[in-house]
Design an enzyme around this catalytic site. Structure first.
Site, mmCIF file in Angstrom:
data_model
loop_
_atom_site.group_PDB
_atom_site.id
_atom_site.type_symbol
_atom_site.label_atom_id
_atom_site.label_comp_id
_atom_site.label_asym_id
_atom_site.label_seq_id
_atom_site.Cartn_x
_atom_site.Cartn_y
_atom_site.Cartn_z
ATOM 1 N N TYR A 145 0.823 -1.208 0.000
ATOM 2 C CA TYR A 145 0.000 0.000 0.000
ATOM 3 C C TYR A 145 0.863 1.267 0.000
ATOM 4 O O TYR A 145 0.372 2.352 0.260
ATOM 5 C CB TYR A 145 -0.933 0.023 1.212
ATOM 6 C CG TYR A 145 -2.027 -1.041 1.205
ATOM 7 C CD1 TYR A 145 -2.998 -1.057 0.200
ATOM 8 C CD2 TYR A 145 -2.106 -2.009 2.193
ATOM 9 C CE1 TYR A 145 -4.012 -2.009 0.199
ATOM 10 C CE2 TYR A 145 -3.117 -2.964 2.197
ATOM 11 C CZ TYR A 145 -4.071 -2.958 1.198
ATOM 12 O OH TYR A 145 -5.080 -3.899 1.202
ATOM 13 N N ASP A 205 -1.783 -11.020 8.747
ATOM 14 C CA ASP A 205 -1.092 -12.180 8.166
ATOM 15 C C ASP A 205 0.413 -12.208 8.440
ATOM 16 O O ASP A 205 0.987 -13.271 8.582
ATOM 17 C CB ASP A 205 -1.373 -12.245 6.665
ATOM 18 C CG ASP A 205 -2.841 -12.513 6.391
ATOM 19 O OD1 ASP A 205 -3.216 -13.680 6.204
ATOM 20 O OD2 ASP A 205 -3.633 -11.546 6.421
ATOM 21 N N HIS A 448 4.728 -6.810 -3.997
ATOM 22 C CA HIS A 448 3.311 -7.000 -4.252
ATOM 23 C C HIS A 448 2.536 -5.717 -4.041
ATOM 24 O O HIS A 448 2.977 -4.791 -3.356
ATOM 25 C CB HIS A 448 2.733 -8.133 -3.405
ATOM 26 C CG HIS A 448 2.823 -7.881 -1.924
ATOM 27 N ND1 HIS A 448 2.031 -6.990 -1.272
ATOM 28 C CD2 HIS A 448 3.631 -8.422 -0.987
ATOM 29 C CE1 HIS A 448 2.330 -6.986 0.007
ATOM 30 N NE2 HIS A 448 3.309 -7.840 0.212
ATOM 31 N N TYR A 529 -11.361 -0.760 0.101
ATOM 32 C CA TYR A 529 -11.337 -0.365 1.522
ATOM 33 C C TYR A 529 -10.041 0.344 1.859
ATOM 34 O O TYR A 529 -9.947 1.025 2.881
ATOM 35 C CB TYR A 529 -11.573 -1.592 2.410
ATOM 36 C CG TYR A 529 -10.338 -2.274 2.980
ATOM 37 C CD1 TYR A 529 -9.608 -3.194 2.243
ATOM 38 C CD2 TYR A 529 -9.905 -1.988 4.277
ATOM 39 C CE1 TYR A 529 -8.491 -3.817 2.777
ATOM 40 C CE2 TYR A 529 -8.795 -2.611 4.821
ATOM 41 C CZ TYR A 529 -8.077 -3.524 4.067
ATOM 42 O OH TYR A 529 -6.970 -4.140 4.604
ATOM 43 N N ARG A 530 -9.040 0.239 0.959
ATOM 44 C CA ARG A 530 -7.699 0.753 1.250
ATOM 45 C C ARG A 530 -6.922 0.631 -0.054
ATOM 46 O O ARG A 530 -7.195 -0.252 -0.860
ATOM 47 C CB ARG A 530 -7.117 -0.156 2.308
ATOM 48 C CG ARG A 530 -5.752 0.111 2.853
ATOM 49 C CD ARG A 530 -5.561 -0.900 3.982
ATOM 50 N NE ARG A 530 -4.248 -0.888 4.551
ATOM 51 C CZ ARG A 530 -3.794 -1.805 5.416
ATOM 52 N NH1 ARG A 530 -4.566 -2.813 5.778
ATOM 53 N NH2 ARG A 530 -2.593 -1.728 5.912
HETATM 54 C C1 EUG Z 1 -4.322 -9.288 3.230
HETATM 55 C C2 EUG Z 1 -5.486 -8.892 3.866
HETATM 56 C C3 EUG Z 1 -5.835 -7.548 3.835
HETATM 57 C C4 EUG Z 1 -5.036 -6.625 3.181
HETATM 58 C C5 EUG Z 1 -3.869 -7.035 2.569
HETATM 59 C C6 EUG Z 1 -3.509 -8.367 2.614
HETATM 60 C C7 EUG Z 1 -3.987 -10.707 3.253
HETATM 61 C C8 EUG Z 1 -3.039 -11.287 2.511
HETATM 62 C C9 EUG Z 1 -7.957 -7.876 4.784
HETATM 63 O O1 EUG Z 1 -6.953 -7.041 4.403
HETATM 64 O O2 EUG Z 1 -5.427 -5.325 3.151
HETATM 65 C C10 EUG Z 1 -2.765 -12.697 2.564
#
Ligand code: EUG
Length: 580
Positions: A145, A205, A448, A529-530
């Protein structure tokens, strides 16, 4: 490439790795480095990027003054050295480690390291005097992000975390804590363990991010306390004029000048609830934040696989009632089979040597050789409570999913010790992990970017956005890695776009795909959402009901609180007057 240096430990640095994960982190770093073809750094093409409308002379004057007002000798660093992307545990604060545009596009002019709230206030007043934009970061690990990069090149990054990284208190009875910006999930976990209270934290995560920063970006985790903003309680904020504000019960002074005893117990104060204004915004710098912790409990993670691609809608419809009735214990993840390949940490060339996206039959052949066999979707859930209630919850869940032809239910004990489910067990019981980084071996020099739309939890909407994203991934030549975080009423459909940082053409393609996905999704009524910094204006522009009523509201607040527009201009698409 050269052998990587040791991963910094949490004992030596606020952003380091805890001892329990040192070996795993070193091995993960070595593996990633073995695929790296880029040098650690390249000579800079441009000199120091100055703040907008600032001469070298004024910049030098301003920096000299800033240095004088901060106590540490090394509290200000000019960003004039080669840019180093580093690795997850040694991420830069000078630029976006995952530069989806040119590495030098989003750079700061300098980094300041305040060591107290007073110094944050000093920096804000300084920025107003010199009209230099500042960009606060907690840890700067918002990777995918924008990382630590400022929206306006040449801003001064305020790295709050290096010096302000204390867990200020943990209240065992109230099951809550109060943290500073530089507290990572790794650190909070260690501190809670040390406290001896039987409490869990909630982790996303990967565990290197800032607890406070993630909640401000409205990130999510996977225990019943997974909505990070919903489980915060109380904030302290430096406003853009340098004044200090406490929200919630913190606005009522405690006895004898103490913090209010209910600051971490009740989220509101008297009058409007304003905490949300400081999430995904540029209205203030949050210097303290309270969080609720979950009493430790028994838990059982499980996995359900589904054979057919086309069962996607059916799976979503099966999840909805279970989630609405709160039979599901957490926000579960639904992943596509290709992730099962990626999360092994093996490069994509192990499965396929062609250049376009992995063809479906290659995914099928490859996945068939893994323990889960020939499947299309995998559901990861966890149930909580005492053994008896877990058993009864699981029987309800099994019964519903058994209606989907060919589905298979697994417990962690059914799978080999290196299977990803064991990392899910940790994440879903509040133990921060780095296993998810395995994806970054998919390509050399991998980075990513997330595309993160929200869809209602029903098969027709979810299928619509899934097809839209699938079609555009095929068009632009990217493997599709969907991870869906599915609640009762909405889904965070997280698309993980993996690209090679050394490949300018591939990066340009990823940017074009992102732009097209944002627009195409908005036309169908879906919004993110972001998002990454570079797409913030576009995403903000899609939320334009009523002729842009929402953005007008944001801008009114921005201009009142920050008339000089010095605080993170452009963050989440919010520009101060005269700078849009
Ligand atoms: C993930 C989940 C997110 C996000 C970026 C990555 C999960 C990756 C629910 O939000 O904003 C495996």
């Amino acid at each position: 490439m050269c052998k990587p240096t040791p991963v910094p430990s949490l004992n030596a640095s606020h952003s380091g790795i805890p001892t329990r994960l040192e070996k795993e982190a070193q091995a993960t770093k070595e593996k990633t480095y073995s695929l790296k073809t880029l040098p650690d750094s390249v000579p800079r093409k441009h000199p120091v990027k100055l703040p907008p409308n600032t001469s070298q002379e004024n910049f030098d004057l301003a920096i000299t003054e800033l240095r004088k007002s901060l106590v540490n000798n090394d509290a200000v660093e000019i960003n004039d050295k080669p840019l180093v992307d580093g690795w997850y545990m040694e991420h830069p604060n000078t630029h976006d480690a995952f530069h989806i545009a040119d590495q030098e596009k989003l750079v700061c002019s300098a980094v300041a390291y305040p060591s107290s709230v007073e110094e944050v206030q000093e920096i804000v007043r300084w920025a107003n005097r010199y009209l230099i934009p500042i960009y606060p970061i907690s840890m700067g690990r918002n990777l995918g992000y924008g990382g630590a990069a400022p929206r306006v090149p040449g801003s001064v990054v305020v790295d709050l975390g290096r010096e302000m990284n204390k867990v200020l208190r943990i209240n065992g009875e109230n099951a809550s804590c109060m943290v500073e910006p530089g507290v990572s999930y790794f650190k909070l976990y260690e501190e809670v363990q040390k406290s001896g209270f039987p409490l869990w934290i909630d982790v996303p995560d990967v565990g290197g991010g800032s607890v406070l920063g993630n909640a401000l970006d409205r990130g999510v985790g996977y225990t019943p306390y997974g909505d990070h903003f919903a489980n915060h309680c109380g904030m302290e904020i430096v406003l853009p004029d340098g004044s200090l504000l406490r929200t919630g019960m913190g606005s009522l002074p405690g006895p004898n000048g103490d913090d209010n005893p209910t600051w971490e117990s009740f989220q509101h104060s008297f009058g409007p609830s304003i905490d949300g204004l400081f999430t995904q915004s540029n209205f203030g710098i949050v210097t303290k934040m309270g969080f609720w912790l979950m009493p430790a409990t028994e838990h059982q993670s499980y996995m359900i696989t589904f054979p057919e691609e086309e069962q996607f809608g059916q799976i979503v419809d099966a999840i909805r009632p279970l989630a609405l009735k709160r039979v599901l214990g957490n926000i579960p993840q639904l992943r596509h089979a290709i992730q099962e390949l990626a999360v092994t940490g093996r490069p994509r060339t192990d499965w396929y040597s062609g250049s376009g996206p992995l063809p479906r039959d290659v995914v099928r052949d490859s996945i068939s050789k893994l323990p889960v066999g020939n499947i299309s979707w995998i559901f990861y859930g966890t149930q909580y409570g005492d053994a008896t209630s877990i058993t009864s919850q699981l029987s309800l869940i099994k019964k519903e999913f058994a209606k989907i032809a060919g589905s298979k239910f697994y417990l962690p004990s059914d799978l080999p010790p290196d299977h990803y489910i064991h990392s899910r067990v940790e994440v879903c019981s509040g133990i921060p992990s780095i296993r998810e980084l395995s994806w970054l071996n998919w390509k050399p020099n991998a980075a990513h970017l997330f595309f993160s739309p929200i869809t209602p939890t029903n098969s027709s909407d979810a299928t619509k956005i899934h097809h839209l994203i699938t079609t555009l991934h095929e068009k632009w030549g990217f493997d599709l890695f969907p991870t869906l975080c599915i609640a009762g009423r909405e889904i965070h459909y997280i698309t993980n776009i993996v690209y090679d940082r050394s490949d300018a053409e591939e990066k340009a393609r990823a940017r074009k795909m992102m732009k097209e996905m944002i627009d195409a999704a908005a036309q169908e009524g879906f919004g993110e959402y972001r998002t990454h910094l570079l797409f913030a204006d576009q995403v903000a522009g899609t939320y334009d009901w009523g002729g842009g009523a929402l953005m007008r509201f944001h801008e009114v607040i921005k201009d009142v609180l920050d008339p000089n527009g010095i605080l993170a201009p452009g963050r989440n698409g919010i520009w101060p007057r005269g700078l849009s």
